[in-house]
Design an enzyme around this catalytic site. Structure first.
Site, PDB file in Angstrom:
ATOM      1  N   SER A   1     132.276  51.473 -15.636  1.00 42.45           N
ATOM      2  CA  SER A   1     133.155  51.400 -16.668  1.00 42.45           C
ATOM      3  C   SER A   1     134.014  53.070 -17.698  1.00 42.45           C
ATOM      4  O   SER A   1     133.407  53.599 -16.564  1.00 42.45           O
ATOM      5  CB  SER A   1     132.787  51.063 -17.504  1.00 42.45           C
ATOM      6  OG  SER A   1     133.367  50.824 -18.809  1.00 42.45           O
TER       7      SER A   1
ATOM      8  N   HIS B   1     134.713  44.721 -15.940  1.00 45.23           N
ATOM      9  CA  HIS B   1     133.969  45.300 -16.126  1.00 45.23           C
ATOM     10  C   HIS B   1     132.808  44.342 -17.181  1.00 45.23           C
ATOM     11  O   HIS B   1     132.410  44.727 -17.543  1.00 45.23           O
ATOM     12  CB  HIS B   1     134.463  46.340 -17.358  1.00 45.23           C
ATOM     13  CG  HIS B   1     135.009  47.676 -16.270  1.00 45.23           C
ATOM     14  ND1 HIS B   1     135.898  48.107 -16.717  1.00 45.23           N
ATOM     15  CD2 HIS B   1     134.661  47.734 -15.057  1.00 45.23           C
ATOM     16  CE1 HIS B   1     136.684  49.456 -16.063  1.00 45.23           C
ATOM     17  NE2 HIS B   1     135.633  49.425 -15.300  1.00 45.23           N
TER      18      HIS B   1
ATOM     19  N   ILE C   1     129.644  43.326 -21.445  1.00 45.34           N
ATOM     20  CA  ILE C   1     130.858  44.137 -20.909  1.00 45.34           C
ATOM     21  C   ILE C   1     130.225  45.415 -20.910  1.00 45.34           C
ATOM     22  O   ILE C   1     129.592  46.020 -22.127  1.00 45.34           O
ATOM     23  CB  ILE C   1     131.810  44.000 -22.616  1.00 45.34           C
ATOM     24  CG1 ILE C   1     132.124  41.835 -22.736  1.00 45.34           C
ATOM     25  CG2 ILE C   1     132.938  44.963 -22.002  1.00 45.34           C
ATOM     26  CD1 ILE C   1     132.701  42.250 -24.343  1.00 45.34           C
ATOM     27  N   CYS C   2     130.587  46.260 -20.259  1.00 49.51           N
ATOM     28  CA  CYS C   2     130.274  47.507 -20.126  1.00 49.51           C
ATOM     29  C   CYS C   2     131.806  48.564 -20.737  1.00 49.51           C
ATOM     30  O   CYS C   2     132.916  48.333 -19.712  1.00 49.51           O
ATOM     31  CB  CYS C   2     130.069  47.950 -18.390  1.00 49.51           C
ATOM     32  SG  CYS C   2     129.758  49.195 -17.711  1.00 49.51           S
ATOM     33  N   ALA C   3     131.177  49.162 -21.220  1.00 48.76           N
ATOM     34  CA  ALA C   3     132.706  49.187 -22.175  1.00 48.76           C
ATOM     35  C   ALA C   3     131.744  50.841 -22.805  1.00 48.76           C
ATOM     36  O   ALA C   3     131.262  50.542 -23.535  1.00 48.76           O
ATOM     37  CB  ALA C   3     132.974  48.626 -22.906  1.00 48.76           C
TER      38      ALA C   3
END
Lengths: 436, 152
Positions: free
Chosen positions: A429, B84, B91-93
């Site tokens: 990410s 993502h 969610i990969c943030a």
């Protein structure tokens, strides 16, 4: 419009209280607010990067992340310095804000009234003969024009006696700047320059002319629209002007008066504290504690020292003490007049702890609850069955074992294909750092 | 006086009610624990015409602690196909984890996710999606993500 718990959403002032039409007011309100709690600054502290926050907000943030909340520059609580100027601005804005909002409502009401009045005029306009251009230049129509401008500087409401005459003009002029009458400062200025809108020509410094004709006067090489004192306009103070102006004035007065009042109070309290440092010397900051190296007894002693509750686990006790130290130190950053007593701080601490405790969901109607969550329960049962099936399958295959331990799942889920090898979930990410 | 988190959320709510950023819609906000927002990607992107639901879960430590944000996955809604975003909606943030900052807000998160979707070049699930989804905790905040892609 969606509202969360109406009772909470109501009465929470925020920048949207100000209409967008007034340039800068909303932004001004925003800029006097802490970007963490969105309240008007309470004891603002600055970091070396130049950003300021409420003392309590930034101290709490630094407990979790040692960085500026706005720009992520490294920061610690010893970097914090008091921002006295901002504090004064925030305190004064807190006082002025309701008065300014009040003024805006008054102006809006006056404007709405003028709108209604104009609508009424339009209806009756058919009977009135429209003023031609020639007539307008004629001196006999000038008084009407002048009256129009005096109304312009205050509000839009016309006296009824000349209403028919100026109906046409008014329509044109009012389109000029719909926001002009929103800006109170302009009408104050205009009044101080001219009572009835007569100004001296800036070109020859001799001719007098009406302010609304000044451009035409200059364009005509200072020959047209020369003001003749014989034609003084009859003073027609429209009824609503008389009604509105004093209140608007008093509102402005309250802004300035309260301003001077706070600043004098501020300075006196500051002077006092500098004269008698002995009273402030007791207000020393509480030191931070390295809780991890302290014995349980020491932590209890620390709590007792400040009269705090000894309930809960060691972790809860630590959190309680840590939050109290933050509250206490942040309280010291307030101006002396606004400092809270330790009793108040303890009350705040209790409120904070209450807000942390998990709310119990009360199930009044079990059947309804079951119906409502049936899907969720089913999904969970299915997931469990699926997991069991996979486990069995893996076990049947013999050499590969799958571990499923709920407690460990968070950080180190076991990779099914690698058997016993543990690896953290690695995913790709981005750090969307441009957000700051 | 309401607590800091609910006061702050009520301010955010008021702002969302007065002026929602383009492509973002408040769907449900009946309390200060959980909000649902709809987002769609405007302009030219791989997600043209698609709309998604985002679930925000707030804890009492908000805004010092980050909200838990995930896409709603149910019979009617799906998570966007994105490198993502896991198929369970997680969610990969980084801004939802380590890089959260209390100056961010619900609308700021929505805008960030909008731009994350808008800049997507290939619709695909993240590597190891199936494995993650099988063992993922219910709360995405309990997952330790490693953020290693700074390109988006």
């Amino acid at each position: 419009m969606i509202m969360a718990n109406v009772h909470d959403a109501e009465g929470v002032p925020d920048p949207t209280d100000f209409p967008k039409s007034i340039k800068g007011l909303r932004a001004l309100d925003e800029s006097l607010r802490c970007s963490i709690c969105l309240e008007i600054f309470d004891a603002p502290m600055s970091l070396p990067c130049g950003h300021s926050f409420c003392s309590l907000c930034i101290r709490e943030n630094i407990l979790t992340r040692k960085e500026c909340a706005r720009c992520r520059k490294q920061a610690d609580d010893f970097h914090l310095t008091k921002n006295a100027q901002l504090e004064e601005a925030a305190l004064n804005w807190k006082i002025a804000r309701p008065a300014v909002l009040d003024l805006i409502t008054q102006l809006e009401n006056a404007k709405a009234e003028a709108e209604r009045y104009r609508a009424r005029l339009e209806k009756g306009k058919g009977k009135a003969s429209p003023t031609s251009d020639a007539e307008e230049r004629d001196s006999s129509s000038r008084p009407a024009k002048r009256r129009r401008t005096s109304a312009d500087s205050g509000d839009d409401v016309q006296s009824t006696s000349t209403a028919h005459l100026v109906a046409e003009e008014e329509e044109d002029e009012e389109e000029d700047d719909p926001h002009a009458d929103y800006i109170p400062s302009s009408d104050v200025e205009e009044q101080s320059i001219q009572e009835d809108g007569v100004v001296v020509c800036p070109i020859n410094n001799k001719h007098k002319t009406h302010i609304s004709h000044i451009n035409a006067h200059i364009d005509s090489a200072c020959t047209a629209h020369i003001y003749r004192p014989g034609h003084r306009p009859t003073k027609h103070a429209p009824a609503s002007t008389a009604k509105m102006k004093p209140s608007a004035k008093s509102a402005w007065n309250s802004v300035f008066q309260s301003n001077s009042r706070t600043s004098s109070r501020d300075s006196s309290s500051k002077g006092k504290s500098s004269r008698s440092p002995s009273t402030t010397s007791t207000n020393e900051r509480l030191p931070k504690v390295s809780y991890s190296v302290q014995k349980d007894k020491k932590i209890r002693d620390l709590l007792q020292e400040h009269g705090l509750s000894l309930n809960g686990t060691r972790e809860q006790q630590i959190a309680r003490h840590q939050h109290y130290v933050t509250l206490y130190n942040a309280n010291l950053d307030r101006p002396p007049a606004q400092c809270k007593s330790t009793d108040e701080l303890r009350r705040e601490l209790r409120k904070w702890e209450d807000s942390l405790s998990v709310k119990k969901v009360e199930i009044t109607d079990p059947k309804a609850y079951l119906r409502k969550n049936n899907d969720h329960f089913k999904a969970q049962v299915n997931a469990l069955n699926e997991r069991r099936r996979l486990e069995k399958k893996a076990a049947n295959e013999g050499n590969k074992v799958v571990h499923i331990e709920a407690s460990e799942m968070d950080e180190s889920p076991h990779a099914k294909d690698n058997g016993t090898e543990q690896d953290d979930i690695v995913s790709d990410s981005e750090g969307e750092r441009e957000i700051c | 006086m309401a607590s800091i988190s609910s006061r702050r959320l009520s301010k955010e709510l008021k702002e969302l009610n007065t002026e929602c950023p383009a492509g973002i819609k408040l769907v449900e906000a009946s309390n200060f624990d959980k909000w649902i927002l709809g987002i769609e990607v405007l302009g030219d992107s791989l997600y043209k015409g698609e709309s998604f639901l985002l679930k925000f879960t707030f804890d009492p430590g908000y805004p010092i602690s980050a909200p838990a944000v995930q896409f709603v996955v149910d019979s009617e809604h799906e998570a966007p196909l994105h490198p993502h975003v896991y198929s369970n909606g997680h969610i990969c943030a980084s801004i939802l984890g380590d890089a959260w900052s209390p100056v961010l807000s619900v609308s700021a998160v929505c805008i960030t996710l909008q731009s994350m979707l808008a800049s997507c070049k290939k619709k695909e699930r993240p590597e190891g999606n199936d494995r993650y989804v099988r063992f993922a905790p219910e709360n995405p905040k309990k997952t330790k993500f490693l953020y290693d892609d700074d390109t988006v």
